[in-house]
Design a protein around this motif. Structure first.
Motif, PDB file in Angstrom:
ATOM      1  N   ALA A  35       0.829  -1.197   0.000  1.00 27.79           N
ATOM      2  CA  ALA A  35       0.000   0.000   0.000  1.00 27.79           C
ATOM      3  C   ALA A  35       0.871   1.257   0.000  1.00 27.79           C
ATOM      4  O   ALA A  35       1.970   1.261   0.548  1.00 27.79           O
ATOM      5  CB  ALA A  35      -0.903  -0.002   1.228  1.00 27.79           C
ATOM      6  N   LEU A  36       0.363   2.281  -0.614  1.00 31.87           N
ATOM      7  CA  LEU A  36       1.067   3.566  -0.644  1.00 31.87           C
ATOM      8  C   LEU A  36       0.408   4.490   0.376  1.00 31.87           C
ATOM      9  O   LEU A  36      -0.461   5.278   0.052  1.00 31.87           O
ATOM     10  CB  LEU A  36       1.009   4.185  -2.040  1.00 31.87           C
ATOM     11  CG  LEU A  36       1.707   3.404  -3.135  1.00 31.87           C
ATOM     12  CD1 LEU A  36       1.447   4.037  -4.495  1.00 31.87           C
ATOM     13  CD2 LEU A  36       3.196   3.356  -2.864  1.00 31.87           C
ATOM     14  N   ARG A  37       0.838   4.364   1.604  1.00 35.58           N
ATOM     15  CA  ARG A  37       0.294   5.204   2.670  1.00 35.58           C
ATOM     16  C   ARG A  37       1.344   6.218   3.104  1.00 35.58           C
ATOM     17  O   ARG A  37       2.531   5.944   3.090  1.00 35.58           O
ATOM     18  CB  ARG A  37      -0.093   4.336   3.855  1.00 35.58           C
ATOM     19  CG  ARG A  37      -1.251   3.412   3.551  1.00 35.58           C
ATOM     20  CD  ARG A  37      -1.730   2.694   4.805  1.00 35.58           C
ATOM     21  NE  ARG A  37      -2.733   1.722   4.465  1.00 35.58           N
ATOM     22  CZ  ARG A  37      -2.496   0.429   4.218  1.00 35.58           C
ATOM     23  NH1 ARG A  37      -1.276  -0.032   4.303  1.00 35.58           N
ATOM     24  NH2 ARG A  37      -3.472  -0.383   3.909  1.00 35.58           N
ATOM     25  N   GLY A  38       0.892   7.377   3.482  1.00 36.25           N
ATOM     26  CA  GLY A  38       1.783   8.379   4.021  1.00 36.25           C
ATOM     27  C   GLY A  38       2.501   9.223   2.991  1.00 36.25           C
ATOM     28  O   GLY A  38       3.270  10.104   3.348  1.00 36.25           O
ATOM     29  N   TRP A  39       2.258   8.986   1.707  1.00 39.54           N
ATOM     30  CA  TRP A  39       2.976   9.730   0.679  1.00 39.54           C
ATOM     31  C   TRP A  39       2.628  11.214   0.703  1.00 39.54           C
ATOM     32  O   TRP A  39       3.438  12.046   0.323  1.00 39.54           O
ATOM     33  CB  TRP A  39       2.714   9.159  -0.711  1.00 39.54           C
ATOM     34  CG  TRP A  39       1.288   9.278  -1.157  1.00 39.54           C
ATOM     35  CD1 TRP A  39       0.303   8.353  -1.005  1.00 39.54           C
ATOM     36  CD2 TRP A  39       0.686  10.392  -1.832  1.00 39.54           C
ATOM     37  NE1 TRP A  39      -0.871   8.813  -1.532  1.00 39.54           N
ATOM     38  CE2 TRP A  39      -0.670  10.073  -2.049  1.00 39.54           C
ATOM     39  CE3 TRP A  39       1.152  11.628  -2.260  1.00 39.54           C
ATOM     40  CZ2 TRP A  39      -1.563  10.932  -2.671  1.00 39.54           C
ATOM     41  CZ3 TRP A  39       0.268  12.493  -2.881  1.00 39.54           C
ATOM     42  CH2 TRP A  39      -1.078  12.136  -3.085  1.00 39.54           C
ATOM     43  N   GLN A  40       1.420  11.537   1.180  1.00 35.72           N
ATOM     44  CA  GLN A  40       0.997  12.933   1.186  1.00 35.72           C
ATOM     45  C   GLN A  40       1.897  13.802   2.061  1.00 35.72           C
ATOM     46  O   GLN A  40       2.038  14.993   1.818  1.00 35.72           O
ATOM     47  CB  GLN A  40      -0.450  13.069   1.686  1.00 35.72           C
ATOM     48  CG  GLN A  40      -1.473  12.388   0.807  1.00 35.72           C
ATOM     49  CD  GLN A  40      -1.760  10.946   1.221  1.00 35.72           C
ATOM     50  OE1 GLN A  40      -0.961  10.287   1.867  1.00 35.72           O
ATOM     51  NE2 GLN A  40      -2.917  10.449   0.829  1.00 35.72           N
TER      52      GLN A  40
END
Length: 73
Positions: A35-40
């Motif tokens: 998952a791509l979490r925290g990229w923001q």
């Protein structure tokens, strides 16, 4: 730069050719897993439209293809 294609990776994987997969990953990079979490919160992170993504991916792919052609000639 990375410009791997999921369809190409699956095709190579299904053939079971480890040498071909290694060569592909050297040229185009490795697909991200998970998952791509925290990229923001990452510095410089920004959302892009599908069109912007496709255009950027195509430019990266073109650059990597040209680099590969130069290496083999």
């Amino acid at each position: 730069m990375t410009a791997a294609s999921l369809a190409e990776v699956i095709e190579i994987r299904d053939c079971g050719d480890l040498a071909a997969m290694a060569a592909y990953e050297r040229q185009y990079g490795v697909l991200a897993e998970g998952a791509l979490r925290g990229w923001q919160e990452a510095d410089g992170a920004a959302e892009m439209t599908r069109q912007e993504f496709e255009s950027t991916w195509a430019a990266a792919r073109e650059t990597l293809d040209a680099d590969h052609t130069e290496e083999t000639t």
